[in-house]
Design a protein around this motif. Structure first.
Motif, PDB file in Angstrom:
ATOM      1  N   VAL A   3      -2.308   1.666  -4.896  1.00 26.18           N
ATOM      2  CA  VAL A   3      -1.823   2.822  -5.253  1.00 26.18           C
ATOM      3  C   VAL A   3      -2.544   4.346  -4.903  1.00 26.18           C
ATOM      4  CG1 VAL A   3       0.266   4.740  -5.779  1.00 26.18           C
ATOM      5  CG2 VAL A   3       0.310   1.934  -6.145  1.00 26.18           C
ATOM      6  N   HIS A   4      -2.295   5.319  -4.174  1.00 26.82           N
ATOM      7  CA  HIS A   4      -2.632   6.928  -3.855  1.00 26.82           C
ATOM      8  C   HIS A   4      -1.763   7.893  -3.842  1.00 26.82           C
ATOM      9  CE1 HIS A   4      -6.417   4.791  -2.866  1.00 26.82           C
ATOM     10  NE2 HIS A   4      -5.914   3.507  -1.686  1.00 26.82           N
ATOM     11  N   ASN A   5      -2.220   8.746  -5.220  1.00 22.00           N
ATOM     12  CA  ASN A   5      -2.237  10.809  -4.675  1.00 22.00           C
ATOM     13  C   ASN A   5      -0.411  10.548  -4.841  1.00 22.00           C
ATOM     14  OD1 ASN A   5      -4.627  11.420  -4.130  1.00 22.00           O
ATOM     15  ND2 ASN A   5      -4.300   9.740  -1.554  1.00 22.00           N
ATOM     16  N   SER A   6       0.442   9.307  -5.788  1.00 17.83           N
ATOM     17  CA  SER A   6       1.968   8.691  -5.519  1.00 17.83           C
ATOM     18  C   SER A   6       2.356   9.529  -7.009  1.00 17.83           C
ATOM     19  CB  SER A   6       1.715   7.392  -5.718  1.00 17.83           C
ATOM     20  OG  SER A   6       1.639   7.572  -4.189  1.00 17.83           O
ATOM     21  N   THR A   7       3.621   9.461  -6.904  1.00 21.55           N
ATOM     22  CA  THR A   7       4.524  10.170  -8.921  1.00 21.55           C
ATOM     23  C   THR A   7       5.505   8.898  -8.952  1.00 21.55           C
ATOM     24  OG1 THR A   7       4.247  12.403  -7.821  1.00 21.55           O
ATOM     25  CG2 THR A   7       5.701  11.671  -9.504  1.00 21.55           C
ATOM     26  N   PHE A   8       5.910   8.366  -9.952  1.00 17.97           N
ATOM     27  CA  PHE A   8       6.680   7.725 -10.682  1.00 17.97           C
ATOM     28  C   PHE A   8       6.802   7.937 -12.079  1.00 17.97           C
ATOM     29  CE2 PHE A   8       3.349   4.878  -7.832  1.00 17.97           C
ATOM     30  CZ  PHE A   8       4.161   4.305  -7.852  1.00 17.97           C
ATOM     31  N   ILE A   9       8.571   8.619 -11.194  1.00 21.59           N
ATOM     32  CA  ILE A   9       9.299   8.617 -12.766  1.00 21.59           C
ATOM     33  C   ILE A   9      10.769   7.389 -12.662  1.00 21.59           C
ATOM     34  CG2 ILE A   9      11.087  10.091 -13.652  1.00 21.59           C
ATOM     35  CD1 ILE A   9       9.749  12.661 -11.617  1.00 21.59           C
ATOM     36  N   SER A  10       9.996   6.506 -13.897  1.00 20.36           N
ATOM     37  CA  SER A  10      10.750   5.644 -13.112  1.00 20.36           C
ATOM     38  C   SER A  10      10.421   4.536 -15.103  1.00 20.36           C
ATOM     39  CB  SER A  10       9.516   4.346 -12.660  1.00 20.36           C
ATOM     40  OG  SER A  10       9.636   3.142 -12.685  1.00 20.36           O
ATOM     41  N   LYS A  11      11.298   3.604 -15.382  1.00 24.51           N
ATOM     42  CA  LYS A  11      10.652   3.475 -16.858  1.00 24.51           C
ATOM     43  C   LYS A  11      11.122   1.709 -16.494  1.00 24.51           C
ATOM     44  CE  LYS A  11      14.408   1.256 -20.460  1.00 24.51           C
ATOM     45  NZ  LYS A  11      15.353   1.504 -20.516  1.00 24.51           N
ATOM     46  N   ASP A  12      10.128   0.986 -17.233  1.00 28.33           N
ATOM     47  CA  ASP A  12       9.491  -0.198 -16.827  1.00 28.33           C
ATOM     48  C   ASP A  12       8.959  -0.280 -15.675  1.00 28.33           C
ATOM     49  OD1 ASP A  12      10.721  -0.396 -19.455  1.00 28.33           O
ATOM     50  OD2 ASP A  12      12.756  -1.634 -18.673  1.00 28.33           O
ATOM     51  N   ALA A  13       8.158   0.508 -14.715  1.00 25.16           N
ATOM     52  CA  ALA A  13       7.644   0.254 -13.370  1.00 25.16           C
ATOM     53  C   ALA A  13       6.699  -0.706 -13.852  1.00 25.16           C
ATOM     54  CB  ALA A  13       6.930   1.106 -13.124  1.00 25.16           C
ATOM     55  N   PHE A  14       6.194  -1.585 -12.761  1.00 27.41           N
ATOM     56  CA  PHE A  14       4.862  -2.736 -12.774  1.00 27.41           C
ATOM     57  C   PHE A  14       5.229  -3.859 -13.477  1.00 27.41           C
ATOM     58  CE2 PHE A  14       3.493   1.361 -10.733  1.00 27.41           C
ATOM     59  CZ  PHE A  14       3.229   1.042  -9.541  1.00 27.41           C
ATOM     60  N   TRP A  15       6.581  -3.985 -14.197  1.00 27.22           N
ATOM     61  CA  TRP A  15       6.496  -4.626 -15.379  1.00 27.22           C
ATOM     62  C   TRP A  15       6.249  -6.721 -13.947  1.00 27.22           C
ATOM     63  CZ3 TRP A  15       9.372  -6.405 -19.726  1.00 27.22           C
ATOM     64  CH2 TRP A  15       9.835  -4.922 -20.449  1.00 27.22           C
TER      65      TRP A  15
ATOM     66  N   GLU B 275       0.615  -7.881 -11.435  1.00 33.13           N
ATOM     67  CA  GLU B 275      -0.568  -8.811 -11.260  1.00 33.13           C
ATOM     68  C   GLU B 275      -1.501  -8.070 -10.062  1.00 33.13           C
ATOM     69  OE1 GLU B 275      -2.585 -13.516  -9.447  1.00 33.13           O
ATOM     70  OE2 GLU B 275      -0.640 -13.254  -9.567  1.00 33.13           O
ATOM     71  N   ASN B 276      -2.442  -7.833 -10.554  1.00 28.65           N
ATOM     72  CA  ASN B 276      -3.293  -7.301  -9.097  1.00 28.65           C
ATOM     73  C   ASN B 276      -2.832  -5.848  -9.059  1.00 28.65           C
ATOM     74  OD1 ASN B 276      -5.526  -7.121  -7.728  1.00 28.65           O
ATOM     75  ND2 ASN B 276      -5.093  -7.863  -6.275  1.00 28.65           N
ATOM     76  N   VAL B 277      -2.913  -4.759  -9.268  1.00 25.67           N
ATOM     77  CA  VAL B 277      -1.931  -3.328  -9.345  1.00 25.67           C
ATOM     78  C   VAL B 277      -2.990  -2.348  -9.467  1.00 25.67           C
ATOM     79  CG1 VAL B 277      -0.948  -2.060  -9.944  1.00 25.67           C
ATOM     80  CG2 VAL B 277      -0.146  -4.139  -9.722  1.00 25.67           C
ATOM     81  N   THR B 278      -3.647  -1.572  -7.823  1.00 25.32           N
ATOM     82  CA  THR B 278      -4.236  -0.604  -8.291  1.00 25.32           C
ATOM     83  C   THR B 278      -3.666   0.241  -8.270  1.00 25.32           C
ATOM     84  OG1 THR B 278      -6.584  -1.804  -8.188  1.00 25.32           O
ATOM     85  CG2 THR B 278      -7.061   0.622  -7.795  1.00 25.32           C
ATOM     86  N   VAL B 279      -3.947   1.912  -9.110  1.00 27.47           N
ATOM     87  CA  VAL B 279      -3.453   3.319  -8.932  1.00 27.47           C
ATOM     88  C   VAL B 279      -4.477   3.925  -8.981  1.00 27.47           C
ATOM     89  CG1 VAL B 279      -1.384   4.874  -9.665  1.00 27.47           C
ATOM     90  CG2 VAL B 279      -1.200   2.384 -10.184  1.00 27.47           C
ATOM     91  N   TYR B 280      -4.680   5.495  -8.198  1.00 31.54           N
ATOM     92  CA  TYR B 280      -5.334   6.281  -8.004  1.00 31.54           C
ATOM     93  C   TYR B 280      -4.824   7.211  -7.825  1.00 31.54           C
ATOM     94  CZ  TYR B 280      -8.966   2.389  -6.514  1.00 31.54           C
ATOM     95  OH  TYR B 280      -9.633   1.842  -5.971  1.00 31.54           O
ATOM     96  N   ASP B 281      -5.083   8.168  -8.597  1.00 33.75           N
ATOM     97  CA  ASP B 281      -4.541   9.826  -8.138  1.00 33.75           C
ATOM     98  C   ASP B 281      -3.197  10.130  -8.189  1.00 33.75           C
ATOM     99  OD1 ASP B 281      -7.620  10.392  -7.602  1.00 33.75           O
ATOM    100  OD2 ASP B 281      -7.455   9.088  -6.350  1.00 33.75           O
ATOM    101  N   SER B 282      -2.344   9.473  -9.633  1.00 33.85           N
ATOM    102  CA  SER B 282      -1.577   9.385  -9.695  1.00 33.85           C
ATOM    103  C   SER B 282      -0.868   9.308 -10.944  1.00 33.85           C
ATOM    104  CB  SER B 282      -0.864   7.903  -9.106  1.00 33.85           C
ATOM    105  OG  SER B 282      -1.320   7.653  -7.605  1.00 33.85           O
TER     106      SER B 282
ATOM    107  N   TYR C  49       0.964  -1.167  -0.102  1.00 28.91           N
ATOM    108  CA  TYR C  49       0.132  -0.497  -0.403  1.00 28.91           C
ATOM    109  C   TYR C  49       0.916   0.937   0.140  1.00 28.91           C
ATOM    110  CZ  TYR C  49      -3.658   3.706   1.343  1.00 28.91           C
ATOM    111  OH  TYR C  49      -4.716   4.586   1.308  1.00 28.91           O
ATOM    112  N   LEU C  50       0.960   2.080  -1.042  1.00 29.35           N
ATOM    113  CA  LEU C  50       1.221   3.687  -0.987  1.00 29.35           C
ATOM    114  C   LEU C  50       0.266   4.721  -1.150  1.00 29.35           C
ATOM    115  CD1 LEU C  50       3.530   2.319  -3.512  1.00 29.35           C
ATOM    116  CD2 LEU C  50       4.514   1.809  -1.306  1.00 29.35           C
TER     117      LEU C  50
END
Length: 296
Positions: free
Chosen positions: A160-172, A175-182, A140-141
């Motif tokens: 994930v909530h209210n977050s920022t990713f500067i990331s090549k190949d994120a979440f490769w 399974e079962n990922v939900t990202v909100y407001d990011s 949980y983030l």
């Protein structure tokens, strides 16, 4: 509970097996594994200078504490640990740990950190480094900044909530990922995933969101995103911005105000299985037709 205050420890396994103790104003100098196999301890206003500080521990509370650069590989095989308001400078800090709560922490070098861990909650924190969160689960983030490539490779059960990713190949391979407001900025987002959701997000990703089974996108912009949805099955995508290009989705529905190029190889996917709801498509190309010889 015992209390130890304002002390300097040196040497290997300085407080091995310590139990039921509060540690305040402690500096652990050179010497590996100073608190190995500790139980029910509280650390406050302290400093770790050397390797393997918290291995095989249970029930640890850490606050206002610094893990210096050489406190690498610091928290392995530990259960039920909370770290707050602390500076984490060392790489490879968490491995095969469980029950991790982090709040207001700064990972200065999170390279190869949080690998194969379970039951993780991170809030109000900054993470800098490649390969964070590999093969971990139940994550949980909230209000977290992640700067570093290949984050959460092979992880599962992520919210994930209210977050920022500067990331090549994120979440490769996730399974079962939900990202909100990011916000997510980086190439090749989330390939080879299963059951991924992005809700109210902003995404910029060259060739992002490919090779996925069960992808849901709600009220999300895909800024400068090209060759999206390649070999994605069971997609439901509600995009609020123009998509530069879409290539070979397998099945589902994609809606957007505009698509620059729609590329479909009908010898590889069945176009009838994907509904494209878009008022403006710049160009529609079936490259299997281009490969036919004259007169075929």
């Amino acid at each position: 509970m015992n209390i130890i205050e304002n002390h300097y420890y040196d040497g290997e396994r300085a407080l091995f097996g310590l139990e039921n103790t509060e540690l305040k104003g402690i500096t652990f100098g050179s010497g590996e594994s100073p608190l190995k196999e500790a139980k029910n301890i509280k650390l406050q206003d302290s400093i770790f200078k050397w390797k393997y500080p918290l291995w095989y521990d249970t029930g640890v509370e850490v606050e206002n504490t610094t893990f210096e650069t050489m406190a690498r590989s610091g928290i392995w095989y530990t259960k039920n640990i909370t770290v707050k308001n602390s500076a984490l400078q060392a790489p490879k800090l968490f491995r095969r740990a469980q029950g991790i709560v982090l709040d207001h922490v700064h990972f200065a070098n999170a390279e190869e950190t949080m690998w194969t861990c379970k039951d993780i909650r991170i809030t109000n924190s900054q993470i800098n480094g490649d390969y964070f969160g590999k093969d971990s689960e139940n994550i949980y983030l909230d209000h977290v900044s992640v700067i570093g490539n290949y984050s959460f490779d092979g992880a599962k059960n992520i919210e994930v909530h209210n977050s920022t990713f500067i990331s090549k190949d994120a979440f490769w391979n996730c399974e079962n990922v939900t990202v909100y407001d990011s916000t997510i900025d980086g190439e090749y987002l989330a390939w080879n995933g299963h059951k991924l959701k992005f809700i109210n997000c902003t995404i910029e990703s060259e060739q992002g969101l490919n090779y996925i089974d069960e992808l849901e996108i709600v009220n999300t912009s895909l800024m400068h995103t090209d060759l999206a949805f390649e070999y994605v099955s069971r997609v439901t995508a509600e995009i609020t911005s123009k998509i530069d290009s879409v290539k070979n989705p397998i099945s589902g529905k994609i809606s957007a105000p505009a698509i620059g190029n729609l590329i479909v190889d009908s010898d590889k996917v069945d176009p009838s299985k994907t509904e494209i709801a878009c008022a403006k498509i710049g160009a529609k190309v079936d490259r299997s037709d281009q490969n036919q010889k004259p007169g075929d």
